[in-house]
Design an enzyme around this catalytic site. Structure first.
Site, mmCIF file in Angstrom:
data_model
loop_
_atom_site.group_PDB
_atom_site.id
_atom_site.type_symbol
_atom_site.label_atom_id
_atom_site.label_comp_id
_atom_site.label_asym_id
_atom_site.label_seq_id
_atom_site.Cartn_x
_atom_site.Cartn_y
_atom_site.Cartn_z
ATOM 1 N N HIS B 251 0.828 -1.226 0.000
ATOM 2 C CA HIS B 251 0.000 0.000 0.000
ATOM 3 C C HIS B 251 0.851 1.259 0.000
ATOM 4 C CE1 HIS B 251 0.318 1.129 4.311
ATOM 5 N NE2 HIS B 251 0.369 -0.165 4.548
ATOM 6 N N ASP B 263 6.364 1.204 6.265
ATOM 7 C CA ASP B 263 4.934 0.832 6.251
ATOM 8 C C ASP B 263 4.205 1.889 5.426
ATOM 9 O OD1 ASP B 263 2.379 -0.090 6.717
ATOM 10 O OD2 ASP B 263 2.363 0.385 8.844
ATOM 11 N N GLU B 297 -4.947 1.946 2.967
ATOM 12 C CA GLU B 297 -4.901 0.753 3.811
ATOM 13 C C GLU B 297 -4.967 1.120 5.292
ATOM 14 O OE1 GLU B 297 -3.372 -2.362 6.390
ATOM 15 O OE2 GLU B 297 -2.420 -0.426 6.061
ATOM 16 N N GLU B 298 -4.216 2.174 5.651
ATOM 17 C CA GLU B 298 -4.054 2.497 7.080
ATOM 18 C C GLU B 298 -5.364 2.878 7.756
ATOM 19 O OE1 GLU B 298 -1.586 1.720 8.644
ATOM 20 O OE2 GLU B 298 0.243 1.971 7.489
ATOM 21 N N ASP B 325 3.433 -6.107 3.599
ATOM 22 C CA ASP B 325 2.974 -4.996 4.439
ATOM 23 C C ASP B 325 3.579 -5.118 5.830
ATOM 24 O OD1 ASP B 325 1.679 -2.783 5.392
ATOM 25 O OD2 ASP B 325 -0.300 -3.681 5.483
#
Lengths: 391, 391
Positions: B251, B263, B297-298, B325
């Site tokens: 992501h 991340d 995504e987060e 991820d």
């Protein structure tokens, strides 16, 4: 002696001394927070220390005056203006170095030149006039990197730099740069601050890509006139040689960021256990035990220097100094700087501590002390600290 | 197959592919900084991604629309008002949790009740009405502690708490608390924020001493209306079974604090090397290789959920999913969730990677994916990620 050592170990491992230094440290730092030289908070925390010591039953407590410098951080910030996409800017977490001058209200906006060493600075000396120099030295260990913190501004100013940034003196820094003292060696005083290890690496990457790196630095730091503070001294008089002294010590002041739990409230309360345990157990040391809680160590070993000035004539009466200024983790024994006979005696003492895993006595040539340093260096007094495994 | 694997290894270890993912990650995060869902910056960084991919020679690139939530942190602060000596207060570094409501302009000032678990909260339920609850759970590992982040506010609100603080989800935090998403489960919405592990421990010590712990919390967080974003999809059509697909993904969005290098920009660029290396080396995969750069995504796996809605009918055509991820450190091989025949095949592939130390293929029952999770859970598609030694 073996019997007394057993008593001391029992007292700390299973008796009334168990956990005392830890609980007092936590209580002290939680209630007072930072204890920066020149603040009311430091003086209040010293008053509190006196009350703890008196409650412990010590009557032989006194203060010795120290005139301490007063550096005020003020507002500070560092912003990366280029190279970022669009009109984006990025706030770089930073801490001004102690005793740095400020930038003035308008701040300093300039290109950054990244260098990796003093040699690299010399090679790039024609590029730094009017610029901000970033020292992004390779991290090895603290003592090897402090020259960049202490002398970086002076070296860069020689070549006409307008400010200095240094990579934080730490193996990594998340968003938390490390501060410390700096000085100015016969040069124009330019502002000096630390940024994080990660941001220093980023600025270097940008330079290597050929991007123009521009930073705006604001620091309203000032050095004000000196203010009074105090070393705090607690004694148990020796039963046989009261004029001969073993000094144990730690410093009670801290930087203005964080709360100085491991540097140096915790080690100070551990050092204080030396006199407290002896008193609680009714032991009778032949020589005088003197506990000193130093003031103003962080801003240039000011309490220690004053003590040296006031007491250097008594150096030949100091049998040993014990100083704890390097945090407290798992103790493996003692690190000792001494002549060979003292080492032999201490190794015999160490053997009695085998059951708590503290039996090693290392003859450490690299041993350094902070507040007691002048006594140790100039008078060859045996010096001891805790050998430990960092956690 | 062995020959192709050797080519791929040579390309990455000594050829044109060496260090590409690292350099691209550094360049990307340095230039764009954070890429938070709902920001222009995220969309600009996705445009840039497209230009990188097209420069690499991919023509089969397209976007798929995703409507993403927009949560704005705003101003926030947390101040400890009691118990400190004198009139001192202490700023506690904090981060509001994603999707938390704000506190209103006047903030929330209240006593703090520290609890260590949901069970402990239930036991203290009569003490929390009108109070701020701090969850100071013992740190074990991320997955085991996330319920406090996600559900803490809902559980505390049931008993009438007015706000929630959680211990940062990290083994330690210096001054840098960790954020993440939270939700509200059919309860009054109360603000929720993380404080550092160290400050959580401090507040617990204060409570245990019997001190009154009072905190003032200000958060101007808001959730705005949804905004459009995009998943970015790059393909190499299969030569023999073009309808069957191997999906690799990572992501591109990040939290609004930090810059999301591990991340998940880094892992995303590593994943992208799968298609880039195949293209650069002129390899001809039998099945279609599909690289997906997820958005959002987060903030709740929003890109992945949308993709599942749009493509779940094609699940039986997905041969395998590879998702990165979980940062990239030293790779030791692959972690695979699959049936036994697939495991045998992958172990044979793994053996060819022995010379780069990446030959282990672990059958990991605990394997989790984020964006591809629904496909993996609902359709038993083999899933693979990098097995690594964290640094």
């Amino acid at each position: 002696m073996k019997k007394d050592l057993d008593k001391l170990v029992d007292y700390h491992v299973a008796g009334a001394g168990k956990g005392v230094a830890y609980r007092r440290t936590a209580d002290f730092v939680d209630r007072y927070g930072h204890r920066f030289t020149g603040t009311e908070n430091l003086e209040r925390s010293i008053d509190h220390l006196e009350s703890i010591v008196r409650q412990d039953g010590f009557n032989d407590v006194h203060f010795e005056s120290v005139s301490v410098p007063r550096w005020v951080r003020g507002e500070e910030r560092c912003v990366l203006l280029s190279p970022l996409v669009g009109n984006a800017t990025k706030k770089l977490p930073m801490l001004g170095l102690g005793f740095s001058v400020g930038t003035g209200m308008e701040g300093i906006t300039s290109d950054v030149v990244v260098v990796n060493s003093f040699e690299d600075l010399a090679m790039k000396s024609d590029k730094v006039r009017g610029k901000i120099v970033l020292f992004n030295f390779p991290w090895t260990k603290y003592g090897e990197c402090t020259p960049y913190r202490y002398l970086g501004a002076s070296f860069a100013a020689k070549y006409g730099a307008v400010a200095v940034l240094i990579r934080s003196l730490a193996s990594f820094s998340l968003s938390t740069p490390h501060t410390g003292s700096m000085g100015y060696i016969k040069v124009e005083k330019i502002p000096s601050a630390a940024i994080t290890a990660e941001d220093a690496a980023m600025l270097q990457r940008m330079q290597e890509r050929g991007d123009k790196v521009v930073v705006q630095l604001h620091m309203s730091a000032q050095t004000l006139s000196n203010t009074p503070s105090r070393n705090t001294i607690v004694e148990i008089k020796g039963s046989k040689y009261p004029d001969e002294v073993v000094i144990v010590s730690g410093h009670i002041d801290s930087w203005d960021v964080g709360q100085g739990a491991i540097d140096d409230a915790g080690p100070s309360f551990v050092a204080y256990q030396v006199v407290k345990a002896v008193k609680d157990l009714g032991l009778k040391p032949k020589r005088t035990l003197r506990m000193i809680f130093w003031t103003a160590e962080e801003v240039g070993v000011v309490g220690g220097r004053q003590y040296y000035e006031d007491h250097k004539g008594e150096a030949d009466k100091i049998s040993m100094v014990i100083e704890l200024d390097y945090s407290i983790f798992t103790a493996t024994g003692a690190s000792l700087r001494s002549d060979a006979p003292t080492l032999l005696v201490m190794r015999a003492v160490g053997e009695s501590l085998a059951r708590i895993g503290g039996s090693h006595v290392f003859a450490d040539a690299g041993f350094t002390t902070s507040d007691m340093g002048r006594f140790v260096e100039s008078h060859q007094i045996p010096a001891l600290t805790v050998a430990q495994v960092p956690k």
